[in-house]
Write an enzyme that holds these catalytic residues in place. Structure first.
Site, PDB file in Angstrom:
ATOM      1  N   CYS A   2       0.824  -1.198   0.000  1.00  0.00           N
ATOM      2  CA  CYS A   2       0.000   0.000   0.000  1.00  0.00           C
ATOM      3  C   CYS A   2       0.861   1.251   0.000  1.00  0.00           C
ATOM      4  CB  CYS A   2      -0.896   0.005   1.241  1.00  0.00           C
ATOM      5  SG  CYS A   2      -1.862  -1.503   1.438  1.00  0.00           S
ATOM      6  N   LEU A  51      -3.373  -1.795  -2.000  1.00  0.00           N
ATOM      7  CA  LEU A  51      -3.217  -2.890  -2.948  1.00  0.00           C
ATOM      8  C   LEU A  51      -3.657  -4.138  -2.200  1.00  0.00           C
ATOM      9  CD1 LEU A  51      -2.193  -4.065  -5.654  1.00  0.00           C
ATOM     10  CD2 LEU A  51       0.062  -4.287  -4.587  1.00  0.00           C
ATOM     11  N   GLU A  80       3.526  -6.323   4.771  1.00  0.00           N
ATOM     12  CA  GLU A  80       2.978  -7.637   5.059  1.00  0.00           C
ATOM     13  C   GLU A  80       3.573  -8.149   6.365  1.00  0.00           C
ATOM     14  OE1 GLU A  80       0.633  -8.947   3.360  1.00  0.00           O
ATOM     15  OE2 GLU A  80       0.729  -7.824   1.478  1.00  0.00           O
TER      16      GLU A  80
END
Length: 616
Positions: A2, A51, A80
């Site tokens: 993102c 995203l 992540e």
């Protein structure tokens, strides 16, 4: 993956300034094309572009945590968390309730449980801003190795932050000024921790957090590379590295979208692809997808140089066939590499002149764009050379003991040159040699020491540390910007902090026990690879040798300088520029012969398109 942005100001009501925060967040659209959000409180605005990779429906951000109708904290998060499932289970045991399956909510709940100590529990790549409503404070946190970028700029009664400088530059109160220190950052091949190119702007240092309260700003280190005695024998060490890699790759294959690997046919990318193939086959979800890049006609006209002995194509094909990969080769030509829309996209993604890597910038962007048509996540091999000793300067005694960064010594420095067309007056002001020496001694002072270590082992520990903290960052920045400009998430398994902590402390003699670069890694994964790939000498990312590419650079520079535009006044030497433009190209163009052309063009375009003011 993102893009994040935010604004905190304790001196004003920011709920009246949502348009500015929206504009800041909009600059991150390529990092997050799937969703957007804005969270506000009186003194804070948090923006997010998403995203979608995990929990596609439930991971909307910024995300807030509430209790009894009261907001406790809000988070905007890029990255992540690979151990989010274990953390989620642990947090549930403490009484936390979850409404999504996302790793974002795990990070938020981890903060509520452990406060600023939560970052130490995260395994992943991340950059995040946490607004604690109860304490009225902002926490900016960056992952241990700096895989994900995070910038901030103090302003007025608070600060601005964002995944990239462009988010901060979108604020009307931030001038686009660049001083000598900023220019040194993109003109010398050394990444200075915390320093950004634009005046007044900073990066959150890897492994650190920045806390903003009404009383001011403080910084705290939550992780650092440490020196520890290594007691495992060679067989145990090889087995440990293999076990770690199997676990890391397994974790990093988790996603709710298609995942692939970047495959050059070298040891690092081949190892990741083979490990991924094994895991996917065992799970019944194979085959692994892999992608490589090549240049049209390059194999027929390839000429070996000091670092590239053979093209990648046969090695990538051999590995793909060996593991049964669904392999795609992305073919590029010089016209694509110099196309104005491509070069404009590269510059917009980078926010500064894309120094040193020449055509690798546009080729990586085009590769990522092609991959994004079929996958959303890719595994890449960054970090292995720095950690296991893959670069030639690790084995060049003159470079190892030179008293400077080993990649900036004769034999390697020409690959990172690009100053040949700069004006002498500018070079005198920059005084890059003095600055480089100061940065070198700063870095050396940080290197952890193991008592009783002999001189060679200590020096190789220093060289490894320099590579991990001052060289690797340039590669991570390049990969992040070019992949995110294509809305592609790239994961880097070799930078799992557990592997870093273990291998950093393996004695140098054990890392190269077979007399070769990355001997330890080769021993750990060699059984997965075909012989030709296993024994291949280290080869960097491919570069075009097409003289038409170099001629296009000369033509463009000639067009820019013929008009005498102001952006190059005082920066480039006019006579040297004319000589460079008129110099004929040979039958083969090597990247180290084009460095000054590339730098002059990128600087000229950057000063013009970004309306940069020199601040010295």
């Amino acid at each position: 993956m993102c893009g994040i942005a935010g604004w905190v100001d304790f001196s004003r009501d920011l709920t009246r300034h949502t348009a500015t925060a929206e504009a800041m967040t909009a600059t991150m659209s390529r990092r997050g094309p799937d969703d957007e959000g804005l969270w506000q409180d009186r003194h804070v605005l948090l923006g997010h572009r998403r995203l979608s990779v995990i929990d596609l429906e439930g991971g909307h951000q910024p995300m807030a945590a509430e209790e009894d109708g009261r907001t406790l904290a809000a988070l905007t998060f890029c990255g992540e968390i690979y151990n989010y499932r274990e953390l989620r289970a642990e947090l549930i045991s403490y009484g936390h309730e979850f409404r999504t399956r996302s790793d974002t909510e795990v990070a938020l709940r981890a903060y509520l449980q452990w406060g600023d100590g939560f970052a130490q529990r995260l395994n992943g790549m991340f950059a995040m801003g946490v607004w604690d409503v109860r304490a009225q404070e902002l926490l900016l946190v960056r992952d241990r190795l700096g895989v994900k970028p995070l910038y901030y700029h103090p302003i007025g009664g608070g600060l601005l932050f964002g995944s990239e400088p462009k988010a901060i530059l979108a604020h009307p109160g931030v001038p686009r000024r660049v001083g000598l220190d900023g220019m040194r950052e993109f003109l010398d091949m050394v990444k200075t921790p915390e320093r950004a190119v634009f005046s007044g702007m900073h990066e959150v240092r890897p492994g650190h957090l920045v806390r903003l309260r009404r009383s001011g700003l403080t910084k705290h280190r939550y992780w650092a590379i440490e020196a520890r005695e290594h007691t495992d024998d060679l067989d145990t060490t090889v087995a440990t590295v293999r076990g770690l890699l199997e676990d890391i790759v397994g974790r990093q294959l988790l996603a709710d979208v298609p995942v692939c690997t970047l495959l050059s046919g070298g040891l690092d990318s081949s190892a990741l692809t083979a490990l991924a193939a094994d895991r996917l086959t065992a799970a019944g979800t194979g085959p692994v997808r892999s992608f490589s890049v090549a240049f049209t006609g390059a194999e027929d006209g390839f000429r070996p140089d000091a670092v590239r002995g053979a093209p990648d194509r046969p090695f990538a094909a051999a590995l793909a066939a060996h593991v049964g990969a669904e392999h795609t080769e992305v073919l590029l030509n010089s016209a694509e590499l110099v196309a104005d829309p491509v070069r404009a996209a590269v510059l917009r993604a980078n926010d500064q002149p894309p120094a040193f890597w020449g055509d690798m910038w546009p080729s990586l962007f085009l590769l990522c764009r092609a991959i994004r048509e079929r996958s959303t996540v890719a595994l890449s091999g960054e970090g292995a050379d720095e950690l296991f000793g893959g670069y030639r300067w690790f084995f060049n005694q003159a470079a190892v003991h030179a008293g400077t960064f080993p990649w900036l010594t004769p034999g390697s420095a020409r690959y990172f040159g690009g100053l040949g067309l700069l004006a002498d007056e500018l070079k005198d002001k920059l005084d890059l040699q003095t600055n480089r020496l100061a940065r070198y001694h700063e870095a050396l002072a940080e290197v952890p020491v193991l008592p009783g270590e002999d001189a060679l082992e200590r020096r190789m520990r220093e060289v490894t540390y320099l590579n991990l903290t001052r060289f690797l960052q340039t590669l991570l920045d390049r990969k992040d910007r070019m992949s995110m400009a294509s809305s592609l998430e790239v994961r880097v398994p070799f930078l799992d902090h557990r592997l870093i902590e273990y291998v950093f402390n393996v004695p140098w003699a054990m890392k190269v026990f077979d007399g070769r670069e990355k001997g330890l890694l080769r021993a750990a994964v060699g059984d997965l690879l075909p012989e030709a790939v296993r024994d291949r000498v280290k080869t960097p990312y491919p570069a075009t040798q097409d003289p038409a590419y170099e001629q296009a650079l000369r033509d463009e520079l000639g067009e820019l300088t013929d008009g005498g535009e102001r952006p190059i006044a005082g920066l480039l030497d006019p006579e040297r520029v004319k000589q460079a433009v008129r110099r004929p190209t040979g039958h083969v163009s090597q990247p180290y012969d084009r460095g000054s052309l590339e730098m002059a063009l990128w600087m000229t375009r950057w000063f013009s398109e970004y309306d940069v003011t020199l601040d010295y």
